[in-house]
Design an enzyme around this catalytic site. Structure first.
Site, PDB file in Angstrom:
ATOM      1  N   LYS A  75       0.843  -1.189   0.000  1.00  0.00           N
ATOM      2  CA  LYS A  75       0.000   0.000   0.000  1.00  0.00           C
ATOM      3  C   LYS A  75       0.880   1.241   0.000  1.00  0.00           C
ATOM      4  O   LYS A  75       2.002   1.140   0.507  1.00  0.00           O
ATOM      5  CB  LYS A  75      -0.959   0.038   1.184  1.00  0.00           C
ATOM      6  CG  LYS A  75      -0.442  -0.423   2.551  1.00  0.00           C
ATOM      7  CD  LYS A  75       0.749   0.210   3.185  1.00  0.00           C
ATOM      8  CE  LYS A  75       0.775   1.667   3.489  1.00  0.00           C
ATOM      9  NZ  LYS A  75       2.039   2.103   4.163  1.00  0.00           N
TER      10      LYS A  75
ATOM     11  N   TYR B 142      -4.784   3.646   5.668  1.00  0.00           N
ATOM     12  CA  TYR B 142      -5.396   2.687   6.603  1.00  0.00           C
ATOM     13  C   TYR B 142      -6.720   3.229   7.145  1.00  0.00           C
ATOM     14  O   TYR B 142      -7.643   2.475   7.427  1.00  0.00           O
ATOM     15  CB  TYR B 142      -4.465   2.426   7.800  1.00  0.00           C
ATOM     16  CG  TYR B 142      -3.258   1.593   7.482  1.00  0.00           C
ATOM     17  CD1 TYR B 142      -3.313   0.206   7.547  1.00  0.00           C
ATOM     18  CD2 TYR B 142      -2.053   2.190   7.136  1.00  0.00           C
ATOM     19  CE1 TYR B 142      -2.202  -0.569   7.263  1.00  0.00           C
ATOM     20  CE2 TYR B 142      -0.932   1.429   6.855  1.00  0.00           C
ATOM     21  CZ  TYR B 142      -1.014   0.046   6.921  1.00  0.00           C
ATOM     22  OH  TYR B 142       0.088  -0.720   6.640  1.00  0.00           O
TER      23      TYR B 142
HETATM   24  P1  NAD Z   1      12.218   1.034   3.110  1.00  0.00           P
HETATM   25  O1  NAD Z   1      12.714   2.387   2.763  1.00  0.00           O
HETATM   26  O2  NAD Z   1      12.639   0.430   4.395  1.00  0.00           O
HETATM   27  O3  NAD Z   1      12.582   0.003   1.947  1.00  0.00           O
HETATM   28  C1  NAD Z   1      12.458   0.333   0.591  1.00  0.00           C
HETATM   29  C2  NAD Z   1      13.314  -0.598  -0.232  1.00  0.00           C
HETATM   30  O4  NAD Z   1      13.287  -0.155  -1.583  1.00  0.00           O
HETATM   31  C3  NAD Z   1      14.800  -0.602   0.210  1.00  0.00           C
HETATM   32  O5  NAD Z   1      15.285  -1.901   0.180  1.00  0.00           O
HETATM   33  C4  NAD Z   1      15.472   0.236  -0.859  1.00  0.00           C
HETATM   34  O6  NAD Z   1      16.815  -0.148  -1.078  1.00  0.00           O
HETATM   35  C5  NAD Z   1      14.618  -0.073  -2.075  1.00  0.00           C
HETATM   36  N1  NAD Z   1      14.725   0.955  -3.108  1.00  0.00           N
HETATM   37  C6  NAD Z   1      14.873   0.714  -4.415  1.00  0.00           C
HETATM   38  N2  NAD Z   1      14.971   1.849  -5.101  1.00  0.00           N
HETATM   39  C7  NAD Z   1      14.898   2.841  -4.221  1.00  0.00           C
HETATM   40  C8  NAD Z   1      14.962   4.257  -4.332  1.00  0.00           C
HETATM   41  N3  NAD Z   1      15.092   4.873  -5.509  1.00  0.00           N
HETATM   42  N4  NAD Z   1      14.838   4.978  -3.197  1.00  0.00           N
HETATM   43  C9  NAD Z   1      14.667   4.399  -2.003  1.00  0.00           C
HETATM   44  N5  NAD Z   1      14.617   3.039  -1.840  1.00  0.00           N
HETATM   45  C10 NAD Z   1      14.728   2.281  -2.932  1.00  0.00           C
HETATM   46  O7  NAD Z   1      10.620   1.095   3.021  1.00  0.00           O
HETATM   47  P2  NAD Z   1       9.572   0.090   3.651  1.00  0.00           P
HETATM   48  O8  NAD Z   1       9.144   0.613   4.970  1.00  0.00           O
HETATM   49  O9  NAD Z   1      10.056  -1.286   3.567  1.00  0.00           O
HETATM   50  O10 NAD Z   1       8.335   0.336   2.652  1.00  0.00           O
HETATM   51  C11 NAD Z   1       8.284  -0.251   1.369  1.00  0.00           C
HETATM   52  C12 NAD Z   1       6.822  -0.352   0.932  1.00  0.00           C
HETATM   53  O11 NAD Z   1       6.114  -1.145   1.871  1.00  0.00           O
HETATM   54  C13 NAD Z   1       6.079   0.982   0.871  1.00  0.00           C
HETATM   55  O12 NAD Z   1       5.181   0.971  -0.190  1.00  0.00           O
HETATM   56  C14 NAD Z   1       5.326   1.038   2.186  1.00  0.00           C
HETATM   57  O13 NAD Z   1       4.148   1.808   2.118  1.00  0.00           O
HETATM   58  C15 NAD Z   1       5.016  -0.423   2.406  1.00  0.00           C
HETATM   59  N6  NAD Z   1       4.873  -0.780   3.841  1.00  0.00           N
HETATM   60  C16 NAD Z   1       3.763  -1.447   4.225  1.00  0.00           C
HETATM   61  C17 NAD Z   1       3.596  -1.795   5.544  1.00  0.00           C
HETATM   62  C18 NAD Z   1       2.376  -2.561   5.956  1.00  0.00           C
HETATM   63  O14 NAD Z   1       2.144  -2.703   7.152  1.00  0.00           O
HETATM   64  N7  NAD Z   1       1.602  -3.091   5.033  1.00  0.00           N
HETATM   65  C19 NAD Z   1       4.556  -1.438   6.490  1.00  0.00           C
HETATM   66  C20 NAD Z   1       5.693  -0.768   6.058  1.00  0.00           C
HETATM   67  C21 NAD Z   1       5.837  -0.426   4.728  1.00  0.00           C
END
Ligand code: NAD
Length: 364
Positions: free
Chosen positions: A132, A216
């Site tokens: 999401k 959410y």
């Molecule tokens: P994060 O920043 O921790 O991870 C993002 C990942 O994408 C990293 O591994 C990063 O290296 C990679 N990436 C690739 N290209 C990138 C760029 N140009 N810039 C930045 N990062 C890049 O983020 P996250 O918290 O893991 O979130 C990722 C997704 O998951 C988002 O869409 C977020 O909304 C979603 N999410 C959902 C939940 C849930 O409970 N459903 C919880 C957290 C995050």
């Protein structure tokens, strides 16, 4: 041939090629006991929630990783017993098409990359779970849904709360009108965001509180009231103009539903809030904290909920896999559900731009 036409022809040939690969696989899917999932993006959510959850799932398992960070690979290979053939980067990702171990690609990237990787996953003949918010806007979300339909593959959203018992029970009480008709919803999700350099504070990445956690609250208002909102009014407020120069810090919005029910909602990157409250004619339901994957607590007018904590991510991925293998209905986590929320997000941003003017929510 014009360049644009050539690209189009090439894209559709790749589509047909990969569809042929994929169709064989679709036949296999219902014969598999467990589906293979590839995680794309090994950030926080993949590392700390999804991959560990995949050790608890019954109907699916981790069969691939896709990362732009080679330094992460060894650790993942060691922890999850993966071989070299199960590791991809963003450049060679499309060759995942010929890996029959992988049935579902789970996209866990910054929001601006959801559309691209969903389209590439469908072209590779895979089913997709996308985190999401589904996309940057309604247009992208619609494109993702159409792309799946074209190749007969399914799109799902990472809406884990549909598998959480407090939320299941709240939905049941609302649908059965246990406390009468629902008149009012109040909900908020916000936290104080840290590091100023992160993508969640950048507009081009689909940052901002509404896209990150406000979604959410939109979800909860829709699945408790059980209707689609017809209009929204929204206002945005900032206290730190430097940190939030590109994205929203705090938005409050109000949604009107066809029955006359009203939802008052808040999302914030500077204030901690995590609740939902549903007021019906003869009683109420309160969940707080309500959207976390840690412990959720709740009560109604008459009694406390007493549900054990579950692994939401494991149940969500198992629910989707069970649907794909056995046709057992999933709990409303399909791509269309994400699209409905994107329409509302677009309308909220539009109302904010118009200083709180009422915006009708378009269905198509
Ligand atoms: P994060 O920043 O921790 O991870 C993002 C990942 O994408 C990293 O591994 C990063 O290296 C990679 N990436 C690739 N290209 C990138 C760029 N140009 N810039 C930045 N990062 C890049 O983020 P996250 O918290 O893991 O979130 C990722 C997704 O998951 C988002 O869409 C977020 O909304 C979603 N999410 C959902 C939940 C849930 O409970 N459903 C919880 C957290 C995050």
């Amino acid at each position: 041939m014009e360049r644009r036409e050539f690209t189009k022809t090439l894209a559709s040939s790749i589509g047909i090629l990969s569809l042929t690969n994929g169709l064989g696989q679709l036949g296999d899917i219902t014969r598999k006991n467990k589906l293979g999932i590839a995680l794309v993006g090994l950030g926080n959510y993949s590392t700390h929630q999804l991959a560990p959850a995949l050790l608890e799932t019954q109907k699916c398992e981790l069969k691939g990783i896709v990362t732009g960070s080679p330094e992460k690979v060894d650790k993942w290979k060691k922890i999850y017993g993966l071989g070299n053939h199960q590791v991809y980067n963003y450049q060679n990702f499309d060759t995942i098409a010929i890996n029959n171990e992988i049935d579902i690609v789970y996209i866990v990237l910054p929001n601006n990359m959801h559309n691209e990787f969903t389209l590439r996953s469908f072209a590779a003949g895979k089913h997709v779970i996308c985190e999401k918010p589904l996309a940057m806007n309604t247009k992208e979300a619609s494109e993702m849904i159409s792309a799946g339909k074209k190749v007969d593959r399914e799109l799902f959203v990472g809406y884990r709360l549909h598998y959480e018992p407090h939320h299941r029970e709240t939905i049941r009480l609302c649908r059965e009108e246990t406390f009468g008709k629902i008149k009012f919803f109040e909900g908020g999700f916000g936290f104080r965001i840290g590091n100023r350099d992160q993508w969640r504070l950048k507009k081009a990445y689909g940052g901002g509180a509404l896209m990150d956690v406000g979604v959410y609250v939109i979800q909860a208002a829709r699945y408790t009231i059980g209707e689609e909102p017809i209009a929204v009014t929204a206002r945005s407020f900032k206290t730190d103009f430097d940190k939030f120069k590109e994205v929203d810090e705090l938005i409050t919005w109000q949604m009107e539903f066809p029955s006359g029910a009203v939802a008052n909602c808040t999302t914030s990157f500077s204030a901690s809030t995590n609740h939902l409250f549903v007021a019906a004619e003869n009683g109420f339901i309160n969940l707080s904290p309500s959207y976390t994957y840690r412990e959720i607590k709740g009560y109604t007018r008459d009694y406390n909920f007493n549900f054990q904590r579950v692994n939401q991510q494991a149940l969500h991925m198992d629910g989707i896999s069970n649907y794909l293998i056995n046709g057992e209905p999933h709990l409303n986590v399909g791509g269309e559900e994400g699209l409905r929320d994107m329409r509302i997000i677009d309308a909220i941003f539009s109302s904010v731009e118009k200083q709180g003017e009422k915006v009708n929510i378009l269905r198509k």
